[in-house]
Write a protein that holds these residues in place. Structure first.
Motif, PDB file in Angstrom:
ATOM      1  N   GLY A   1      19.850   3.905  -0.370  1.00  0.00           N
ATOM      2  CA  GLY A   1      19.019   3.530   0.765  1.00  0.00           C
ATOM      3  C   GLY A   1      18.269   2.242   0.490  1.00  0.00           C
ATOM      4  O   GLY A   1      17.444   2.176  -0.414  1.00  0.00           O
ATOM      5  N   LEU A   2      18.574   1.204   1.285  1.00  0.00           N
ATOM      6  CA  LEU A   2      17.973  -0.105   1.063  1.00  0.00           C
ATOM      7  C   LEU A   2      16.947  -0.447   2.141  1.00  0.00           C
ATOM      8  O   LEU A   2      16.976  -1.514   2.743  1.00  0.00           O
ATOM      9  CB  LEU A   2      19.066  -1.185   0.983  1.00  0.00           C
ATOM     10  N   GLY A   3      16.037   0.499   2.395  1.00  0.00           N
ATOM     11  CA  GLY A   3      14.858   0.207   3.198  1.00  0.00           C
ATOM     12  C   GLY A   3      13.806  -0.409   2.291  1.00  0.00           C
ATOM     13  O   GLY A   3      14.111  -0.900   1.200  1.00  0.00           O
ATOM     14  N   SER A   4      12.555  -0.382   2.699  1.00  0.00           N
ATOM     15  CA  SER A   4      11.518  -1.023   1.893  1.00  0.00           C
ATOM     16  C   SER A   4      11.342  -0.331   0.537  1.00  0.00           C
ATOM     17  O   SER A   4      11.111  -0.991  -0.475  1.00  0.00           O
ATOM     18  CB  SER A   4      10.191  -1.058   2.650  1.00  0.00           C
ATOM     19  N   VAL A   5      11.457   0.997   0.497  1.00  0.00           N
ATOM     20  CA  VAL A   5      11.339   1.713  -0.775  1.00  0.00           C
ATOM     21  C   VAL A   5      12.512   1.346  -1.685  1.00  0.00           C
ATOM     22  O   VAL A   5      12.334   1.012  -2.864  1.00  0.00           O
ATOM     23  CB  VAL A   5      11.286   3.232  -0.552  1.00  0.00           C
ATOM     24  N   GLY A   6      13.716   1.408  -1.135  1.00  0.00           N
ATOM     25  CA  GLY A   6      14.897   1.098  -1.929  1.00  0.00           C
ATOM     26  C   GLY A   6      14.910  -0.333  -2.437  1.00  0.00           C
ATOM     27  O   GLY A   6      15.263  -0.600  -3.595  1.00  0.00           O
ATOM     28  N   LEU A   7      14.519  -1.268  -1.583  1.00  0.00           N
ATOM     29  CA  LEU A   7      14.485  -2.666  -2.009  1.00  0.00           C
ATOM     30  C   LEU A   7      13.404  -2.889  -3.054  1.00  0.00           C
ATOM     31  O   LEU A   7      13.549  -3.741  -3.943  1.00  0.00           O
ATOM     32  CB  LEU A   7      14.271  -3.571  -0.797  1.00  0.00           C
TER      33      LEU A   7
ATOM     34  N   SER B   1       0.800  -1.216   0.000  1.00  0.00           N
ATOM     35  CA  SER B   1       0.000   0.000   0.000  1.00  0.00           C
ATOM     36  C   SER B   1       0.839   1.275   0.000  1.00  0.00           C
ATOM     37  O   SER B   1       0.293   2.363  -0.127  1.00  0.00           O
ATOM     38  CB  SER B   1      -0.956   0.007   1.194  1.00  0.00           C
ATOM     39  N   CYS B   2       2.166   1.151   0.148  1.00  0.00           N
ATOM     40  CA  CYS B   2       2.998   2.355   0.047  1.00  0.00           C
ATOM     41  C   CYS B   2       4.459   2.030  -0.264  1.00  0.00           C
ATOM     42  O   CYS B   2       4.857   2.008  -1.410  1.00  0.00           O
ATOM     43  CB  CYS B   2       2.917   3.195   1.318  1.00  0.00           C
ATOM     44  N   GLY B   3       5.266   1.743   0.771  1.00  0.00           N
ATOM     45  CA  GLY B   3       6.723   1.753   0.665  1.00  0.00           C
ATOM     46  C   GLY B   3       7.307   0.952  -0.482  1.00  0.00           C
ATOM     47  O   GLY B   3       7.931   1.506  -1.394  1.00  0.00           O
ATOM     48  N   TYR B   4       7.140  -0.358  -0.437  1.00  0.00           N
ATOM     49  CA  TYR B   4       7.713  -1.211  -1.478  1.00  0.00           C
ATOM     50  C   TYR B   4       7.192  -0.806  -2.850  1.00  0.00           C
ATOM     51  O   TYR B   4       7.952  -0.709  -3.819  1.00  0.00           O
ATOM     52  CB  TYR B   4       7.386  -2.675  -1.187  1.00  0.00           C
ATOM     53  N   SER B   5       5.882  -0.577  -2.947  1.00  0.00           N
ATOM     54  CA  SER B   5       5.274  -0.215  -4.230  1.00  0.00           C
ATOM     55  C   SER B   5       5.855   1.087  -4.773  1.00  0.00           C
ATOM     56  O   SER B   5       6.014   1.255  -5.987  1.00  0.00           O
ATOM     57  CB  SER B   5       3.760  -0.084  -4.083  1.00  0.00           C
ATOM     58  N   THR B   6       6.160   2.019  -3.877  1.00  0.00           N
ATOM     59  CA  THR B   6       6.751   3.287  -4.306  1.00  0.00           C
ATOM     60  C   THR B   6       8.076   3.055  -5.014  1.00  0.00           C
ATOM     61  O   THR B   6       8.336   3.620  -6.088  1.00  0.00           O
ATOM     62  CB  THR B   6       6.944   4.213  -3.095  1.00  0.00           C
ATOM     63  N   GLY B   7       8.926   2.209  -4.427  1.00  0.00           N
ATOM     64  CA  GLY B   7      10.211   1.920  -5.057  1.00  0.00           C
ATOM     65  C   GLY B   7      10.060   1.126  -6.343  1.00  0.00           C
ATOM     66  O   GLY B   7      10.678   1.443  -7.360  1.00  0.00           O
ATOM     67  N   PHE B   8       9.227   0.089  -6.292  1.00  0.00           N
ATOM     68  CA  PHE B   8       9.017  -0.745  -7.477  1.00  0.00           C
ATOM     69  C   PHE B   8       8.455   0.092  -8.626  1.00  0.00           C
ATOM     70  O   PHE B   8       8.919   0.013  -9.765  1.00  0.00           O
ATOM     71  CB  PHE B   8       8.060  -1.890  -7.139  1.00  0.00           C
ATOM     72  N   GLY B   9       7.459   0.914  -8.320  1.00  0.00           N
ATOM     73  CA  GLY B   9       6.862   1.749  -9.347  1.00  0.00           C
ATOM     74  C   GLY B   9       7.836   2.758  -9.923  1.00  0.00           C
ATOM     75  O   GLY B   9       7.791   3.074 -11.119  1.00  0.00           O
ATOM     76  N   ALA B  10       8.735   3.275  -9.090  1.00  0.00           N
ATOM     77  CA  ALA B  10       9.718   4.248  -9.574  1.00  0.00           C
ATOM     78  C   ALA B  10      10.592   3.654 -10.678  1.00  0.00           C
ATOM     79  O   ALA B  10      10.921   4.330 -11.657  1.00  0.00           O
ATOM     80  CB  ALA B  10      10.584   4.739  -8.423  1.00  0.00           C
ATOM     81  N   ALA B  11      10.963   2.374 -10.514  1.00  0.00           N
ATOM     82  CA  ALA B  11      11.763   1.710 -11.547  1.00  0.00           C
ATOM     83  C   ALA B  11      10.927   1.360 -12.771  1.00  0.00           C
ATOM     84  O   ALA B  11      11.382   1.468 -13.911  1.00  0.00           O
ATOM     85  CB  ALA B  11      12.410   0.451 -10.966  1.00  0.00           C
TER      86      ALA B  11
ATOM     87  N   GLY C   1      12.224  -3.882  -8.691  1.00  0.00           N
ATOM     88  CA  GLY C   1      11.626  -3.351  -9.906  1.00  0.00           C
ATOM     89  C   GLY C   1      12.637  -3.256 -11.026  1.00  0.00           C
ATOM     90  O   GLY C   1      12.349  -3.606 -12.182  1.00  0.00           O
ATOM     91  N   ALA C   2      13.851  -2.791 -10.714  1.00  0.00           N
ATOM     92  CA  ALA C   2      14.907  -2.689 -11.724  1.00  0.00           C
ATOM     93  C   ALA C   2      15.318  -4.070 -12.229  1.00  0.00           C
ATOM     94  O   ALA C   2      15.563  -4.264 -13.427  1.00  0.00           O
ATOM     95  CB  ALA C   2      16.105  -1.947 -11.142  1.00  0.00           C
ATOM     96  N   ARG C   3      15.385  -5.042 -11.315  1.00  0.00           N
ATOM     97  CA  ARG C   3      15.747  -6.412 -11.725  1.00  0.00           C
ATOM     98  C   ARG C   3      14.715  -6.987 -12.684  1.00  0.00           C
ATOM     99  O   ARG C   3      15.061  -7.548 -13.727  1.00  0.00           O
ATOM    100  CB  ARG C   3      15.874  -7.304 -10.495  1.00  0.00           C
ATOM    101  N   ILE C   4      13.442  -6.823 -12.334  1.00  0.00           N
ATOM    102  CA  ILE C   4      12.385  -7.359 -13.191  1.00  0.00           C
ATOM    103  C   ILE C   4      12.335  -6.630 -14.529  1.00  0.00           C
ATOM    104  O   ILE C   4      12.007  -7.224 -15.566  1.00  0.00           O
ATOM    105  CB  ILE C   4      11.030  -7.274 -12.452  1.00  0.00           C
ATOM    106  N   GLN C   5      12.711  -5.354 -14.544  1.00  0.00           N
ATOM    107  CA  GLN C   5      12.766  -4.594 -15.796  1.00  0.00           C
ATOM    108  C   GLN C   5      13.955  -5.012 -16.672  1.00  0.00           C
ATOM    109  O   GLN C   5      14.013  -4.642 -17.838  1.00  0.00           O
ATOM    110  CB  GLN C   5      12.855  -3.102 -15.502  1.00  0.00           C
ATOM    111  N   GLY C   6      14.903  -5.746 -16.080  1.00  0.00           N
ATOM    112  CA  GLY C   6      16.019  -6.260 -16.870  1.00  0.00           C
ATOM    113  C   GLY C   6      17.334  -5.525 -16.722  1.00  0.00           C
ATOM    114  O   GLY C   6      18.249  -5.704 -17.537  1.00  0.00           O
ATOM    115  N   ALA C   7      17.468  -4.686 -15.690  1.00  0.00           N
ATOM    116  CA  ALA C   7      18.742  -3.995 -15.470  1.00  0.00           C
ATOM    117  C   ALA C   7      19.857  -5.014 -15.264  1.00  0.00           C
ATOM    118  O   ALA C   7      19.673  -6.025 -14.581  1.00  0.00           O
ATOM    119  CB  ALA C   7      18.640  -3.067 -14.266  1.00  0.00           C
TER     120      ALA C   7
END
Length: 377
Positions: free
Chosen positions: A202-208, A176-186, A213-219
Motif C-alpha cells: 500500500g503506497l498511500g501516505s503511510v506506505g510512502l 502528525s500521523c500518516g507519513y510519520s507512522t510509516g517512517f517510524g515503522a521502518a 524511512g527504509a531508504r534513509i535506513q539504507g535498504a
C-alpha cells in the motif's frame, strides 16, 4: 514566559460534525470551552485527512456520535491553562494522539511508545472523561481527543509537540500521523538494516513514509506494492527499487516478491492497508526464520485470521501505532529532517480543500492520483 491564566471565554466557531454512521459531514457552528489547568486551546491552521477518519465516519471501530473528526493537523496556541509549562500563547504545535511522560514503566522501557500516564484516548474524550466541544448544549465527541477539523480545539498540553513555524503548515500536518507512522515503522519498529530488503504493501501516505524511512535506513531493495499504477512514480521518487501491481499477474503477491528476491523473500514487510488477506501475504513475503512484518493498517477490522505455517517457521509479526515514534524523543528528529529537506513531503501533497469542502475531500481520496488531501482552516 507564559500566560498567567487561560481565556475564560467560550469560543463559537465552525467545525465539521459527523452526526451518524455514514451520514454526510456537515459544517456546523459549535462551542469550544476554555482550556483547563493542563490544557491548551489551539486555533487550527491546517489539517489533513487520514483513512482512519473515514472509518470513524462509518462508525468504526465504535459508533460514537455526534463527533468532530480529524487527528492530523497543526495550529497555534490561543490560550493555555494555569499548570501548563513549556508552551506559550502564539506557539505553533501539532496535536498528537500519542504522548510521552518519559517517567512511566512503558516510556522508560525502550520497548514501546505507548505511555501509561497519558494513554491513547480511544473513546474520544479528554483525560477527565469530558468533552470540550458542544453544539446547542449537546456534547460532541472528539477524534482521538484531537478533533482537528475545527477552527478551535482544546487538548491536553501533554499531547502537543512544538513545531518550528518555518516548517510549511501542510508538512507539519502530515507529520502528525500518516507519513510519520510509516517512517517510524521502518526506523523505530523494524530498525531496518543497511543493505536489507523491504516490501511495502500500500503506497498511500503511510506506505510512502515506510518507503522513505527504509531508504534513509539504507535498504538496498524496496518493493512497493499497490494496485494503482500511478503510485509507481511516487514510490520511485521516495525510494522504491521495484513495483508490483497485483492486478498484472495471476500469482500471489508473496510469489511475486520472492521472484524479485531470488526466492528468499524480504527481510521486512510493512502492511499499510488493513486488508486482511494482504497481512498474510505480507507475512509470507518475508524470509523464513527471520523475516519481520510490521502491521499498521486496521481497515476497521476487529479480528483477523493469521495463517499458522508461515508464523511457526520463525517469522515475526509486530503491531505498531504511530510507527513506534515517541512524541518528545523522536518526533522532533523527524521535524528537523523536514526542516533540512531530508524527507520529500511535497510528493505526498496532491489536493487542497477548504473546510467547507470536506465531503469533496473524501471523494478526492478515491481518485487514482490522490495521496494526501490537506484542509485549509
Amino acid at each position: 514566559m507564559r500566560n498567567s491564566k487561560a481565556s475564560s471565554q467560550v469560543i463559537t466557531c465552525k467545525a465539521i460534525v459527523c452526526w451518524g454512521k455514514g451520514e454526510p459531514l456537515k459544517v456546523e457552528e459549535i462551542q469550544v470551552e476554555p482550556p483547563k489547568s493542563y490544557e491548551i486551546r489551539l486555533k487550527m491552521l491546517c489539517a489533513s485527512i487520514c483513512h482512519t477518519d473515514i472509518l470513524s465516519a462509518k462508525g468504526l471501530p465504535t459508533p460514537i456520535f455526534p463527533r468532530v473528526l480529524g487527528h492530523e493537523g497543526v495550529g497555534v496556541v490561543e490560550s493555555i491553562g494555569e499548570q501548563v509549562n513549556g508552551l506559550k500563547q502564539g506557539d505553533t504545535v501539532i496535536p498528537t494522539f500519542v504522548s510521552e511522560c518519559q517517567t512511566c514503566e512503558n516510556c522508560t522501557s525502550g520497548q514501546t511508545n505507548l505511555c501509561l500516564k497519558y494513554p491513547v484516548l480511544w473513546d474520544s474524550r479528554q483525560l477527565d472523561g469530558n468533552s470540550r466541544m458542544s453544539i446547542k448544549g449537546q456534547s460532541l465527541f472528539h477524534r482521538f481527543a484531537c478533533a482537528t477539523w475545527s477552527e478551535y480545539v482544546v487538548i491536553n498540553a501533554n499531547y502537543a509537540v512544538k513545531v518550528d513555524p518555518c516548517i510549511p503548515l501542510s508538512h507539519a500536518s502530515i507529520l502528525s500521523c500518516g507519513y510519520s507512522t510509516g517512517f517510524g515503522a521502518a526506523w523505530k519498529e523494524a530498525k531496518v538494516k543497511e543493505g536489507s530488503s523491504v516490501a511495502v504493501f500500500g503506497l498511500g501516505s503511510v506506505g510512502l513514509g515506510a518507503v522513505e524511512g527504509a531508504r534513509i535506513q539504507g535498504a538496498s531493495k524496496i518493493i512497493g506494492i499497490d494496485k494503482n499504477p500511478r503510485k509507481k512514480e511516487k514510490g520511485q521518487v521516495l525510494g522504491i527499487t521495484d513495483f508490483i501491481n497485483p492486478c498484472d499477474s495471476d500469482k500471489s503477491i508473496s510469489e511475486l516478491v520472492r521472484e524479485l528476491t531470488d526466492g528468499k523473500g524480504v527481510d521486512y514487510s510493512f502492511e499499510c492497508t488493513g486488508v486482511i488477506p494482504l497481512l498474510n501475504e505480507a507475512i509470507e513475503s518475508t524470509k523464513a526464520g527471520k523475516g519481520t512484518t510490521i502491521m499498521m493498517g486496521s481497515g476497521g477490522n476487529s479480528s483477523m485470521q493469521i495463517n499458522f505455517l508461515p508464523m511457526i517457521c520463525g517469522r515475526t509479526l509486530k503491531g505498531s501505532i504511530f510507527g513506534g515514534l515517541k512524541t518528545k524523543s523522536d518526533l522532533p528528529i523527524l521535524l528537523e529532517k523536514c526542516s533540512n529537506k531530508e524527507i520529500r513531503l511535497d510528493e505526498l501533497l496532491t489536493h487542497e480543500v477548504e473546510l467547507e469542502d470536506i465531503n469533496k475531500a473524501f471523494e478526492l481520496l478515491k481518485e487514482a492520483d490522490c495521496v494526501k488531501v490537506v484542509v485549509k482552516i
